[in-house]
Design a protein around this motif. Structure first.
Motif, PDB file in Angstrom:
ATOM      1  N   THR A 194      44.274  37.138  72.193  1.00 30.20           N
ATOM      2  CA  THR A 194      45.537  36.673  71.624  1.00 30.20           C
ATOM      3  C   THR A 194      46.526  37.712  72.085  1.00 30.20           C
ATOM      4  O   THR A 194      46.299  38.922  72.275  1.00 30.20           O
ATOM      5  CB  THR A 194      45.594  36.624  70.027  1.00 30.20           C
ATOM      6  OG1 THR A 194      45.779  38.060  69.515  1.00 30.20           O
ATOM      7  CG2 THR A 194      44.078  35.915  69.597  1.00 30.20           C
ATOM      8  N   ARG A 195      47.823  37.133  72.369  1.00 28.93           N
ATOM      9  CA  ARG A 195      48.935  37.764  72.628  1.00 28.93           C
ATOM     10  C   ARG A 195      50.111  37.153  71.829  1.00 28.93           C
ATOM     11  O   ARG A 195      50.368  35.997  71.965  1.00 28.93           O
ATOM     12  CB  ARG A 195      49.308  37.579  74.200  1.00 28.93           C
ATOM     13  CG  ARG A 195      48.349  38.170  75.087  1.00 28.93           C
ATOM     14  CD  ARG A 195      48.294  39.680  74.845  1.00 28.93           C
ATOM     15  NE  ARG A 195      47.228  40.338  75.744  1.00 28.93           N
ATOM     16  CZ  ARG A 195      46.055  40.686  75.507  1.00 28.93           C
ATOM     17  NH1 ARG A 195      45.929  40.401  73.985  1.00 28.93           N
ATOM     18  NH2 ARG A 195      45.009  41.100  76.101  1.00 28.93           N
ATOM     19  N   GLY A 196      50.582  37.892  71.014  1.00 26.96           N
ATOM     20  CA  GLY A 196      51.700  37.768  70.290  1.00 26.96           C
ATOM     21  C   GLY A 196      51.412  36.728  69.146  1.00 26.96           C
ATOM     22  O   GLY A 196      52.314  36.043  68.748  1.00 26.96           O
ATOM     23  N   LEU A 197      50.040  36.594  68.794  1.00 28.68           N
ATOM     24  CA  LEU A 197      49.822  35.485  68.118  1.00 28.68           C
ATOM     25  C   LEU A 197      50.474  35.577  66.621  1.00 28.68           C
ATOM     26  O   LEU A 197      50.317  36.390  65.945  1.00 28.68           O
ATOM     27  CB  LEU A 197      48.192  35.417  67.947  1.00 28.68           C
ATOM     28  CG  LEU A 197      47.655  34.043  67.215  1.00 28.68           C
ATOM     29  CD1 LEU A 197      47.578  33.122  68.251  1.00 28.68           C
ATOM     30  CD2 LEU A 197      46.232  34.576  66.866  1.00 28.68           C
ATOM     31  N   SER A 198      51.135  34.276  66.320  1.00 23.07           N
ATOM     32  CA  SER A 198      51.908  34.169  65.190  1.00 23.07           C
ATOM     33  C   SER A 198      51.800  32.993  64.562  1.00 23.07           C
ATOM     34  O   SER A 198      51.608  31.849  64.970  1.00 23.07           O
ATOM     35  CB  SER A 198      53.293  34.427  65.470  1.00 23.07           C
ATOM     36  OG  SER A 198      53.722  35.748  65.967  1.00 23.07           O
ATOM     37  N   GLY A 209      53.278  32.471  70.414  1.00 20.76           N
ATOM     38  CA  GLY A 209      52.042  33.381  71.148  1.00 20.76           C
ATOM     39  C   GLY A 209      50.923  32.469  71.473  1.00 20.76           C
ATOM     40  O   GLY A 209      51.102  31.299  71.546  1.00 20.76           O
ATOM     41  N   THR A 210      50.117  33.040  72.079  1.00 22.38           N
ATOM     42  CA  THR A 210      49.069  32.531  72.901  1.00 22.38           C
ATOM     43  C   THR A 210      47.492  32.784  72.348  1.00 22.38           C
ATOM     44  O   THR A 210      47.375  33.895  72.041  1.00 22.38           O
ATOM     45  CB  THR A 210      48.991  32.724  74.552  1.00 22.38           C
ATOM     46  OG1 THR A 210      48.775  34.337  74.696  1.00 22.38           O
ATOM     47  CG2 THR A 210      50.354  32.384  74.878  1.00 22.38           C
ATOM     48  N   TYR A 211      46.508  32.043  72.598  1.00 21.92           N
ATOM     49  CA  TYR A 211      45.233  32.375  72.236  1.00 21.92           C
ATOM     50  C   TYR A 211      44.352  31.731  73.103  1.00 21.92           C
ATOM     51  O   TYR A 211      44.102  30.305  73.466  1.00 21.92           O
ATOM     52  CB  TYR A 211      44.913  31.585  70.804  1.00 21.92           C
ATOM     53  CG  TYR A 211      43.510  31.634  70.393  1.00 21.92           C
ATOM     54  CD1 TYR A 211      42.532  32.751  71.077  1.00 21.92           C
ATOM     55  CD2 TYR A 211      42.934  30.710  69.667  1.00 21.92           C
ATOM     56  CE1 TYR A 211      41.110  32.773  70.480  1.00 21.92           C
ATOM     57  CE2 TYR A 211      41.488  30.593  69.287  1.00 21.92           C
ATOM     58  CZ  TYR A 211      40.884  31.822  69.591  1.00 21.92           C
ATOM     59  OH  TYR A 211      39.310  31.626  69.485  1.00 21.92           O
ATOM     60  N   ARG A 212      43.580  32.528  73.920  1.00 24.11           N
ATOM     61  CA  ARG A 212      42.669  32.060  74.788  1.00 24.11           C
ATOM     62  C   ARG A 212      41.220  32.135  74.213  1.00 24.11           C
ATOM     63  O   ARG A 212      41.020  33.395  73.757  1.00 24.11           O
ATOM     64  CB  ARG A 212      42.559  32.898  76.047  1.00 24.11           C
ATOM     65  CG  ARG A 212      43.680  32.577  76.853  1.00 24.11           C
ATOM     66  CD  ARG A 212      43.818  33.268  78.177  1.00 24.11           C
ATOM     67  NE  ARG A 212      44.980  32.783  79.143  1.00 24.11           N
ATOM     68  CZ  ARG A 212      44.947  31.835  79.847  1.00 24.11           C
ATOM     69  NH1 ARG A 212      43.843  31.077  80.227  1.00 24.11           N
ATOM     70  NH2 ARG A 212      46.071  31.500  80.419  1.00 24.11           N
ATOM     71  N   LEU A 213      40.333  31.141  74.145  1.00 21.96           N
ATOM     72  CA  LEU A 213      38.958  31.249  73.708  1.00 21.96           C
ATOM     73  C   LEU A 213      38.095  30.762  74.870  1.00 21.96           C
ATOM     74  O   LEU A 213      38.136  29.965  75.593  1.00 21.96           O
ATOM     75  CB  LEU A 213      38.878  30.390  72.812  1.00 21.96           C
ATOM     76  CG  LEU A 213      37.360  30.003  72.306  1.00 21.96           C
ATOM     77  CD1 LEU A 213      36.799  31.267  71.400  1.00 21.96           C
ATOM     78  CD2 LEU A 213      37.268  28.784  71.273  1.00 21.96           C
ATOM     79  N   ALA A 214      37.386  32.091  75.368  1.00 15.73           N
ATOM     80  CA  ALA A 214      36.432  32.030  76.701  1.00 15.73           C
ATOM     81  C   ALA A 214      37.030  31.507  77.828  1.00 15.73           C
ATOM     82  O   ALA A 214      36.769  30.712  78.565  1.00 15.73           O
ATOM     83  CB  ALA A 214      35.231  31.120  76.270  1.00 15.73           C
ATOM     84  N   GLY A 215      38.437  31.926  77.875  1.00 17.03           N
ATOM     85  CA  GLY A 215      39.491  31.804  79.177  1.00 17.03           C
ATOM     86  C   GLY A 215      40.104  30.415  78.943  1.00 17.03           C
ATOM     87  O   GLY A 215      41.085  30.313  79.807  1.00 17.03           O
ATOM     88  N   GLU A 216      40.020  29.647  78.102  1.00 14.60           N
ATOM     89  CA  GLU A 216      40.651  28.513  77.573  1.00 14.60           C
ATOM     90  C   GLU A 216      41.885  28.670  76.873  1.00 14.60           C
ATOM     91  O   GLU A 216      41.764  28.866  75.676  1.00 14.60           O
ATOM     92  CB  GLU A 216      39.821  27.337  77.284  1.00 14.60           C
ATOM     93  CG  GLU A 216      40.393  26.064  77.063  1.00 14.60           C
ATOM     94  CD  GLU A 216      39.281  24.694  76.984  1.00 14.60           C
ATOM     95  OE1 GLU A 216      39.699  23.747  76.884  1.00 14.60           O
ATOM     96  OE2 GLU A 216      38.115  25.260  76.414  1.00 14.60           O
TER      97      GLU A 216
END
Ligand code: ADP
Ligand code: MG
Length: 241
Positions: A7-11, A63-70
């Protein structure tokens, strides 16, 4: 290999009156496959909001969220449900079992809409119940099982589709401490077998069974600490190797 969770900047902000509630605010965290992570923090600090986002039950407002790269932040609700079904198993404080169905039917439930033939569903459910030590009780309904046994059924249900990640929100919160230890020993055994675990708890004794503790306060991640896990099976004196 991709991180499992990134996660980056997840809000997650909720409108409230003329302002906003920042339930989660700018969380950067990377969790790798095979980790066992505890999430702690006082009531209202954002733990459940974080778990819901990680579990693809909710979408971030920033923000962003990648789960197993997705990247999952932009997925359609249908694809989000698929990702959830394929990769994640959920365990809750109050078990959330269907009260009129027996353990076997409860564990078969997540496979209902996935095009798996009935005989295979049953085989997989029996194997999952075996894994949590409840095969002989598969014909019992929740009211015929103890709290610890009900939580095992819920864990079997979480495992039955072969998830990479188990998300647990206060999984020992409704159990006495001895039974809670047995549940944590089971989580540790599953983790050793390769399942990643993220477990929300307010209890430092429970977090000690993880290898890493995230601490939340006011929607922010304020501490991220790796530590040697305490062996729950040794403490409980139960044979989960
Ligand atoms: P925790 O699980 O750590 O107790 P939560 O993630 O449930 O905390 O909540 C964090 C904050 O966000 C709290 O102030 C809560 O009231 C608020 N909150 C959570 N969900 C909602 C919602 N759907 N609408 C408005 N506020 C919410
Ligand atoms: Mg909560």
């Amino acid at each position: 290999m991709h991180p499992l969770i990134e996660t980056r900047g997840l809000s997650r902000h909720f409108p409230s009156g003329d302002g906003v509630v920042k339930a989660l605010d700018g969380v950067d965290v990377t969790i790798h496959p095979g980790e066992f992570v505890a999430a702690m923090g006082p009531s209202g600090s954002g733990k459940s909001t974080f778990l819901n986002l990680v579990g693809c039950l909710d979408q971030p407002t920033q923000g962003t969220y990648r789960l197993a790269g997705e990247e999952v932040g932009s997925l359609s609700p249908e694809r989000l449900a698929e990702v959830r079904g394929e990769r994640i198993g959920f365990v809750f404080q109050s078990f959330h079992l269907l009260p009129r169905e027996d353990a076997l039917a409860n564990v078969m439930m997540p496979m209902m809409y996935r095009g798996i033939p009935p005989r295979l569903r049953r085989e997989r459910a029996e194997m999952a119940l075996e894994r949590v030590g409840l095969r002989e009780r598969m014909r019992h309904t929740p009211s015929q099982l103890s709290g610890g046994q009900q939580q095992r059924v819920a864990i079997a249900r979480a495992l039955v589709c072969g998830p990479e990640l188990i998300l647990a929100d206060e999984p020992t919160g409704a159990l006495d401490s001895r039974t809670g230890l047995e549940i944590m020993a089971l989580f540790q055994a599953l983790n050793r077998a390769g399942v990643s675990i993220l477990c929300v708890t307010h209890d430092a004794d429970v977090a000690a069974f993880a290898g890493r503790t995230l601490r939340f306060r006011d929607g922010r991640l304020v501490d991220d600490d790796r530590h040697l896990p305490v062996d729950a099976a040794a403490m409980a004196g139960v044979p989960f190797a």
